[in-house]
Design an enzyme around this catalytic site. Structure first.
Site, PDB file in Angstrom:
ATOM      1  N   GLU A 157      -4.254   1.589  -0.443  1.00  0.00           N
ATOM      2  CA  GLU A 157      -4.527   2.796  -1.221  1.00  0.00           C
ATOM      3  C   GLU A 157      -5.114   2.342  -2.563  1.00  0.00           C
ATOM      4  OE1 GLU A 157      -0.824   4.807  -2.177  1.00  0.00           O
ATOM      5  OE2 GLU A 157      -1.810   6.748  -2.146  1.00  0.00           O
ATOM      6  N   ASN A 195       3.337   7.345  -1.370  1.00  0.00           N
ATOM      7  CA  ASN A 195       4.741   7.456  -1.787  1.00  0.00           C
ATOM      8  C   ASN A 195       5.122   8.870  -2.227  1.00  0.00           C
ATOM      9  OD1 ASN A 195       5.843   4.916  -1.201  1.00  0.00           O
ATOM     10  ND2 ASN A 195       4.610   4.053  -2.846  1.00  0.00           N
TER      11      ASN A 195
END
Ligand code: NAD
Length: 291
Positions: A157, A195
């Protein structure tokens, strides 16, 4: 300057824990020379020894030739601290998830690295903009969030801070692709994309456990067989490290100001007890008896 991929031959990694060692392994497997740093020579050496063990398993399984393993290990040098990474053409910070520590380390990395060298952070949740602001090169700071275990997981990411320059972003994307990874891009917001989704799931599994809705096995089997997840949230939390999960949850809760991100007490207590998951031999599950 390291403004094209061809100019990057040496990658420096700060933090030789599970993520830093994984990043170093993947970079060395990708043909890069790697400097792997931690607080002491012993810790950095332990990180390299962990890579040797991982590669040894691949050799045993016939997936890697012994000569290739030796060549990969030969490209990795264990060094001490940010200063040890000075020759690096691209630096990735993968130390403990703590905002004050990361700020300090970026001051040190900024001092050690040549002008123009990109400083990436593998942080799971902390603002890239904030970390960049302590350096004299905020336009060369970027988030490069690898997944655990790094050699296995395909995703990276990429996070752009407010000040991240376009060429910094493009070069980081190109490097991730050269390492064989697939990328997604997230804006700089606590927890980014992955997350932001994962930590509420882990927190909720913790609440279910502390409320006695079911055993850890029930919760994880529910997620695996009921939701088609490859791992249950509690075993995944143990793999990530409960200290890291709690640190991320606290950043999400504090920065987004929404109680839906609060960590369950059971997670906080496990961390206080030193039960940080697989890496300490005990978390939601006990690994002491397992090899
Ligand atoms: P870890 O506990 O396995 O390793 C952290 C390492 O940082 C340790 O070796 C420690 O000695 C080192 N360290 C601490 N202070 C240091 C300093 N001053 N200088 C150099 N090294 C220092 O943690 P980890 O799981 O490898 O996580 C590292 C980073 O990667 C964190 O920011 C975490 O949020 C992020 N991350 C973790 C995961 C995961 O699943 N565990 C996934 C993606 C990103």
């Amino acid at each position: 300057m390291s403004d094209t991929l061809e100019n990057i031959t040496t990658i420096g990694v700060l933090g030789a824990g599970q993520m830093g060692a994984g990043i170093a392994q993947v970079a060395a497997q990708g043909g890069f020379t790697v400097l792997l740093a931690d607080v002491s020579q012993a810790r950095a050496d332990a990180g390299k020894a962990g890579i040797a063990k991982q590669l040894g398993r691949l050799v045993e399984k016939g997936k890697l030739a012994a000569e290739a393993r030796d060549a990969i290990l030969g490209r990795i040098t264990a060094v001490v601290g940010a200063a040890g990474l000075a020759p690096g053409d691209f630096l990735v910070e993968a130390a403990t998830e703590n905002i004050e520590l990361k700020k300090q380390l970026f001051v040190e990395l900024d001092r050690a690295a040549r002008p123009g060298v990109i400083l990436a952070t593998n942080t799971s949740s902390i603002s890239i903009t904030l970390i960049a602001a302590v350096t004299g090169r905020p336009e060369r700071v970027v988030g490069m969030h690898f997944m655990n275990p790094v050699p296995v997981m395909k995703l990276v990411e990429i996070i752009r801070g407010l000040q991240t320059a376009d060429d910094t972003y493009q070069l980081t994307l190109a490097l991730a692709h050269k390492l064989g990874k697939t990328t997604i891009t997230s804006k700089d917001c606590p927890g980014f994309l992955v997350n932001r989704i994962l930590i509420p799931l882990i927190n909720e599994a913790g609440f279910a456990l502390q409320e006695g809705l079911g055993s850890a096995e029930d919760i994880d089997t529910g997620a695996k067989l009921g939701l088609n997840h490859p791992m249950g949230p509690l075993e995944l939390a143990d793999l990530i490290g409960l200290d890291t999960c709690l640190a991320i949850a606290d950043v999400l809760h504090r920065e987004l100001g929404d109680d839906k991100y609060r960590a369950p007490n059971i997670l906080r207590m496990h961390v206080a007890a030193g039960w940080h998951g697989r890496k300490t031999g005990r978390g939601f599950y006990n690994y002491a008896s397992k090899p």
